[in-house]
Enzyme design. Structure first.
Site, PDB file in Angstrom:
ATOM      1  N   GLY A  93     -26.182-101.827 -38.394  1.00 18.39           N
ATOM      2  CA  GLY A  93     -27.208-100.918 -38.917  1.00 18.39           C
ATOM      3  C   GLY A  93     -26.645-100.070 -40.037  1.00 18.39           C
ATOM      4  CB  ALA A  94     -23.799-100.742 -42.318  1.00 18.57           C
ATOM      5  CD  GLN A 154     -32.057 -91.055 -40.564  1.00 19.18           C
ATOM      6  OE1 GLN A 154     -32.115 -90.192 -41.432  1.00 19.18           O
ATOM      7  NE2 GLN A 154     -32.613 -90.919 -39.368  1.00 19.18           N
ATOM      8  NE  ARG A 191     -38.056 -90.864 -27.602  1.00 20.15           N
ATOM      9  CZ  ARG A 191     -37.727 -90.200 -26.513  1.00 20.15           C
ATOM     10  NH1 ARG A 191     -36.454 -90.025 -26.221  1.00 20.15           N
ATOM     11  NH2 ARG A 191     -38.647 -89.719 -25.732  1.00 20.15           N
ATOM     12  CB  VAL A 204     -24.421 -94.781 -32.441  1.00 22.30           C
ATOM     13  CG1 VAL A 204     -25.244 -93.628 -33.004  1.00 22.30           C
ATOM     14  CG2 VAL A 204     -22.932 -94.510 -32.604  1.00 22.30           C
ATOM     15  CG  ASN A 230     -30.496 -93.002 -28.737  1.00 30.45           C
ATOM     16  OD1 ASN A 230     -29.532 -92.888 -27.981  1.00 30.45           O
ATOM     17  ND2 ASN A 230     -30.818 -92.100 -29.644  1.00 30.45           N
ATOM     18  CG  ASP A 254     -26.143 -85.290 -26.471  1.00 33.45           C
ATOM     19  OD1 ASP A 254     -27.265 -85.029 -26.906  1.00 33.45           O
ATOM     20  OD2 ASP A 254     -25.743 -86.454 -26.273  1.00 33.45           O
ATOM     21  CG  HIS A 267     -27.807 -89.648 -26.120  1.00 34.92           C
ATOM     22  ND1 HIS A 267     -27.612 -88.384 -26.621  1.00 34.92           N
ATOM     23  CD2 HIS A 267     -28.591 -90.274 -27.024  1.00 34.92           C
ATOM     24  CE1 HIS A 267     -28.237 -88.256 -27.773  1.00 34.92           C
ATOM     25  NE2 HIS A 267     -28.849 -89.396 -28.040  1.00 34.92           N
TER      26      HIS A 267
HETATM   27  P1  NAX Z   1     -32.339 -96.274 -39.292  1.00 34.68           P
HETATM   28  O1  NAX Z   1     -33.660 -96.887 -39.016  1.00 34.68           O
HETATM   29  O2  NAX Z   1     -32.219 -95.435 -40.498  1.00 34.68           O
HETATM   30  O3  NAX Z   1     -31.231 -97.391 -39.356  1.00 34.68           O
HETATM   31  C1  NAX Z   1     -31.134 -98.364 -38.403  1.00 34.68           C
HETATM   32  C2  NAX Z   1     -30.652 -99.569 -39.126  1.00 34.68           C
HETATM   33  O4  NAX Z   1     -30.393-100.557 -38.168  1.00 34.68           O
HETATM   34  C3  NAX Z   1     -31.657-100.140 -40.104  1.00 34.68           C
HETATM   35  O5  NAX Z   1     -31.083-100.224 -41.380  1.00 34.68           O
HETATM   36  C4  NAX Z   1     -32.012-101.489 -39.547  1.00 34.68           C
HETATM   37  O6  NAX Z   1     -32.235-102.437 -40.555  1.00 34.68           O
HETATM   38  C5  NAX Z   1     -30.769-101.788 -38.762  1.00 34.68           C
HETATM   39  N1  NAX Z   1     -30.990-102.768 -37.725  1.00 34.68           N
HETATM   40  C6  NAX Z   1     -32.085-102.971 -36.972  1.00 34.68           C
HETATM   41  N2  NAX Z   1     -31.891-104.012 -36.155  1.00 34.68           N
HETATM   42  C7  NAX Z   1     -30.649-104.458 -36.382  1.00 34.68           C
HETATM   43  C8  NAX Z   1     -29.874-105.510 -35.855  1.00 34.68           C
HETATM   44  N3  NAX Z   1     -30.370-106.306 -34.899  1.00 34.68           N
HETATM   45  N4  NAX Z   1     -28.631-105.695 -36.327  1.00 34.68           N
HETATM   46  C9  NAX Z   1     -28.157-104.902 -37.288  1.00 34.68           C
HETATM   47  N5  NAX Z   1     -28.829-103.889 -37.830  1.00 34.68           N
HETATM   48  C10 NAX Z   1     -30.063-103.671 -37.384  1.00 34.68           C
HETATM   49  O7  NAX Z   1     -31.897 -95.491 -37.973  1.00 34.68           O
HETATM   50  P2  NAX Z   1     -30.751 -94.411 -37.820  1.00 34.68           P
HETATM   51  O8  NAX Z   1     -31.295 -93.064 -37.999  1.00 34.68           O
HETATM   52  O9  NAX Z   1     -29.599 -94.809 -38.624  1.00 34.68           O
HETATM   53  O10 NAX Z   1     -30.441 -94.507 -36.259  1.00 34.68           O
HETATM   54  C11 NAX Z   1     -29.801 -95.597 -35.705  1.00 34.68           C
HETATM   55  C12 NAX Z   1     -29.764 -95.525 -34.194  1.00 34.68           C
HETATM   56  O11 NAX Z   1     -29.042 -94.367 -33.776  1.00 34.68           O
HETATM   57  C13 NAX Z   1     -31.124 -95.409 -33.556  1.00 34.68           C
HETATM   58  O12 NAX Z   1     -31.216 -96.297 -32.461  1.00 34.68           O
HETATM   59  C14 NAX Z   1     -31.177 -93.983 -33.055  1.00 34.68           C
HETATM   60  O13 NAX Z   1     -32.029 -93.828 -31.964  1.00 34.68           O
HETATM   61  C15 NAX Z   1     -29.739 -93.755 -32.704  1.00 34.68           C
HETATM   62  N6  NAX Z   1     -29.302 -92.353 -32.581  1.00 34.68           N
HETATM   63  C16 NAX Z   1     -28.419 -92.064 -31.619  1.00 34.68           C
HETATM   64  C17 NAX Z   1     -27.918 -90.795 -31.434  1.00 34.68           C
HETATM   65  C18 NAX Z   1     -26.944 -90.493 -30.361  1.00 34.68           C
HETATM   66  O14 NAX Z   1     -26.572 -89.341 -30.210  1.00 34.68           O
HETATM   67  N7  NAX Z   1     -26.478 -91.460 -29.585  1.00 34.68           N
HETATM   68  C19 NAX Z   1     -28.390 -89.686 -32.278  1.00 34.68           C
HETATM   69  C20 NAX Z   1     -28.984 -90.126 -33.562  1.00 34.68           C
HETATM   70  C21 NAX Z   1     -29.833 -91.362 -33.484  1.00 34.68           C
HETATM   71  O15 NAX Z   1     -31.113 -91.014 -33.023  1.00 34.68           O
END
Ligand code: NAX
Length: 713
Positions: free
Chosen positions: A393-394, A397, A474, A511, A513, A541, A569
């Site tokens: 997911g590089a 954001q 989410r 990371v 969720n 957190d 989390h």
């Molecule tokens: P974004 O939607 O900006 O980025 C996610 C990226 O993952 C996208 O570029 C998408 O193309 C890519 N992606 C989707 N499916 C994929 C796959 N099968 N293989 C490779 N890449 C894939 O989300 P972003 O804000 O970067 O958040 C990413 C994840 O972090 C989410 O699941 C979010 O819920 C989770 N988080 C976790 C947190 C934590 O404390 N553990 C906090 C922040 C964030 O909410």
């Protein structure tokens, strides 16, 4: 073997791949076909080398009778060879570091082949000794250089197997010497046997002249330009001193020396022993040895290489342990063979010897990897083997906020190069390539290599760290159950890819969720990655909790220590303020408002993600990236005394949490990801309820994804 590793071309490129520097491979324009071509030539030369070594013992009796040699004199012929081999080795090493290695090797092959012919022409004991000394010099030149070339051609993950294959030349050579060599000696004379054995080597010396010379150290994945610079600079005296004081290295050298001591005697006297002690005919002894020695060696090498490769993924010490066990088992077999005087049972002895012998290749894999890593670290800072970090997911954001800091060196330190291996879904690759351009434009000195791909196996190839960020974030109004079902399936495939492609010491931080449950899913599909290598991120957190406590107490956030996030989390997490400290005293003594903790602090921390989404219209990104890097850093270095950090790990049952859940605990690290759960913390009744509630939620999440769990669940 994994394609790119085994190819010798290291990390290959795919349509979506882009490289900031040279990828790991032989360099100097060499392809995988070249790598295997070079291997084939070296294999043939090695076969001849072995044939010649076994030829002397195979014809020792007729030769001794003709030249009227005593046993001592006959034994000295082998000793002379080994002494010249050992004395010449360091010079070859010195020259090989500076000259075109294939040419040097060709000279060595020619010298030893001519000397083998010379052995056949020798008419006196003096001439014979001279010829054997030259065989030692030539053999040592080949032996030292061939290994360095092979290790530059083939990446670390496949080296044990490549070397095991290389050492298969030994049993074949031995079989040819014992069967054909002694047959020629019986049909004609022992002189003829040496003349026949020496001739093909001259031809192979000419072929060796045409071989390419791979860039030294290139299979370690360092940029070719830097490696060339390192080639010019060469190793320093300090590097050698470092090597000498390294106990792994010195023990290995002594181990090899002792094993060679035992094997040298065996090789020379085994055929004679069977004839003299077991009353076999020369033909029968040759027959048995030609059948048993190669079979035992092949078995030993195949099993030794396979075992070492396999178990070193779980425990790097396997590279030592496998040879050690083999060597320890050897004397028992030997005694059994000596006790029973029936000749076929000598097989047990030979099997034991051959198995021990085979494990030398494994020692060599380890020496070389260690030496390379050491030399590069000592050369210039950028010469160290890079830490390979795969980020999924590089293009998202969090990815954007994470990559630049990762490449800058804040996580692994100012001397540690990093290679970025980025995974995205296909439609997101063009945008990610833009990020690669920006990374390039930053000219980070520690960024040794980077690539983007939509194939998980490629992204995870040889990775030391995998940060699983990719997934749906989410959205406002999205339920947790929706998120679980949306993201869970991603982690089945990625877990399998980690299992198949990642490096032997890989660590995984989830990371995306729901990170605890996604981590559980991925882990369940990666049975070869041990349970202590999996982490789910609750660091955000922890940071949120620390900031809230600092703000309430009116102190800098650095004064807040020992903040624990227990559990999932999610909203059920328990940010433990009771065991936290502010300026060295319990947080509860500094903040006297007890209701603030339960009514404001806990809900604020637990629901902070939702609040950020409401305010920003998007989920936390920079703070999440910061927390991901903080988690990796906290595991990479030693935890400062008087503090700990939080992460979801595979529960071992500590604090009454069901084993196997990915549950956030307080952790301390001794560095190098050697971590443990902080034990003995006070958990009162109220905390107990919260810990159990979060565990119950994790159990229900696990049940909801039961169909997605793999064999290691
Ligand atoms: P974004 O939607 O900006 O980025 C996610 C990226 O993952 C996208 O570029 C998408 O193309 C890519 N992606 C989707 N499916 C994929 C796959 N099968 N293989 C490779 N890449 C894939 O989300 P972003 O804000 O970067 O958040 C990413 C994840 O972090 C989410 O699941 C979010 O819920 C989770 N988080 C976790 C947190 C934590 O404390 N553990 C906090 C922040 C964030 O909410």
């Amino acid at each position: 073997m994994q394609g790119s590793d085994a190819s010798g071309a290291g990390l290959g490129s795919s349509p979506g791949s882009r490289s900031a520097g040279a990828s790991a491979g032989p360099g100097r324009g060499m392809t995988a076909r070249w790598a295997w071509g070079v291997f084939a030539v070296l294999f043939l030369v090695h076969l001849l080398d072995s044939l010649d070594r076994w030829l002397l013992p195979a014809v020792l009796r007729p030769m001794s009778e003709e030249l009227e040699l005593t046993d001592t004199q006959a034994g000295w012929l082998a000793t002379v060879l080994l002494i010249s081999y050992a004395l010449w080795g360091p010079f070859v090493g010195y020259l090989a570091d500076r000259l075109w290695r294939p040419r040097l090797m060709a000279v060595g092959i020619a010298v030893w082949s001519l000397a083998t012919v010379g052995t056949g022409l020798a008419r006196s004991y003096g001439e014979m000794q001279m010829a054997r000394a030259l065989v030692g010099i030539g053999g040592s030149t080949f032996g030292v250089i061939a290994l360095t070339i092979l290790m530059d051609l083939f990446a670390r993950g496949v080296r044990a197997r490549v070397l095991s294959a290389f050492y298969l030349a030994m049993p074949i050579g031995a079989a040819l010497a014992l069967s054909l060599g002694s047959a020629i000696a019986r049909a004609a004379t022992w002189h003829t046997a040496f003349l026949v054995a020496g001739a093909p080597g001259l031809l192979l010396a000419l072929v060796a002249l045409a071989l390419p010379d791979p860039v030294r150290g290139t299979s370690e994945g360092v940029d070719e330009q830097r490696l060339r610079l390192h080639e010019r600079v060469g190793p320093s005296q300090e590097d050698y001193v470092d090597l000498m004081v390294n106990s792994s290295y010195t023990y290995s050298v002594f181990g090899l020396a002792f094993s060679m001591f035992a094997i040298g005697g065996l090789v020379v006297w085994l055929p004679t022993f069977l004839v003299v002690v077991h009353d076999m005919t020369a033909a029968r002894a040759s027959f048995w040895l030609a059948a048993i020695v190669p079979a035992a060696m092949v078995l030993g090498m195949a099993i030794g290489g396979w075992l070492a490769d396999r178990y070193s993924r779980v425990n790097p010490r396997a590279l030592f342990l496998v040879p050690a066990v083999a060597m320890l088992g050897s004397p028992r077999c030997r005694r059994a063979a000596w006790a029973r005087r029936a000749s076929p049972l000598t097989a047990a002895r030979v099997v034991a010897f051959a198995f021990g012998r085979s494990t030398i290749s494994i020692h060599l894999v380890m020496f070389r990897s260690w030496i390379k890593a050491r030399l590069f670290r000592k050369g210039e800072s950028t010469m160290t083997t890079p830490i390979r970090v795969a980020v999924t997911g590089a293009g998202g954001q969090i990815g954007y906020a994470l990559l630049f800091r990762l490449a800058s060196g804040v996580v692994f330190g100012p001397d540690q190069p990093v290679a970025l291996q980025l995974l995205e879904i296909t439609p997101a690759l063009p945008a990610l390539n833009g990020t690669l351009m920006e990374l390039e434009d930053c000219a980070f000195p520690l960024l040794s290599e980077m690539k983007a791909t939509d194939k998980a196996e490629e992204a995870f190839a040889r990775a030391d760290w995998v940060i699983l960020v990719g997934g749906l974030p989410r959205k406002d109004g999205m339920s947790r159950a929706d998120l679980i079902r949306a993201n869970g399936p991603i982690f089945t495939g990625q877990g399998k890819a980690i299992n198949d492609a990642a490096g032997p010491g890989v660590r995984v931080l989830t990371v995306a969720n729901p990170c605890n449950t996604n981590c559980l899913i991925a882990r369940s599909h990666a049975p070869r990655v041990p349970s202590d290598r999996w982490f789910a991120m609750t660091r955000l957190d922890q940071n949120r909790a620390a900031s809230q406590l600092a703000r309430k107490a009116g102190v800098p956030v650095a004064s807040v220590k020992k903040v624990t996030i227990w559990g999932n989390h999610s909203d059920t997490q328990y940010p433990d303020y009771k065991n936290a400290e502010i300026a060295g005293v319990p947080a509860g003594s500094v903040i006297s408002d007890a209701t603030w903790f339960t009514e404001t602090f806990i809900p604020t921390v637990a629901k902070r993600g939702g609040a950020v989404i409401k305010a920003r219209g998007a989920s936390s990104a920079a703070s999440a990236a910061n927390a991901a890097l903080g988690s990796v850093h906290a595991l990479h270095v030693s935890t400062p005394s008087g503090d700990w950090f939080s992460a979801g790990v595979v529960s071992d049952g500590s604090y009454g949490i069901p084993a196997g859940l990915i549950y956030s605990y307080p952790l301390v690290s001794k560095g190098g990801c050697n971590w443990s759960i902080v034990q003995g913390m006070h958990i009162d009744d109220e905390a107990r309820k919260r810990l159990d509630a979060s565990a119950a939620e994790l159990i229900s999440e696990r049940d909801a994804v039961k169909d997605l769990l793999g064999p290691a669940a």
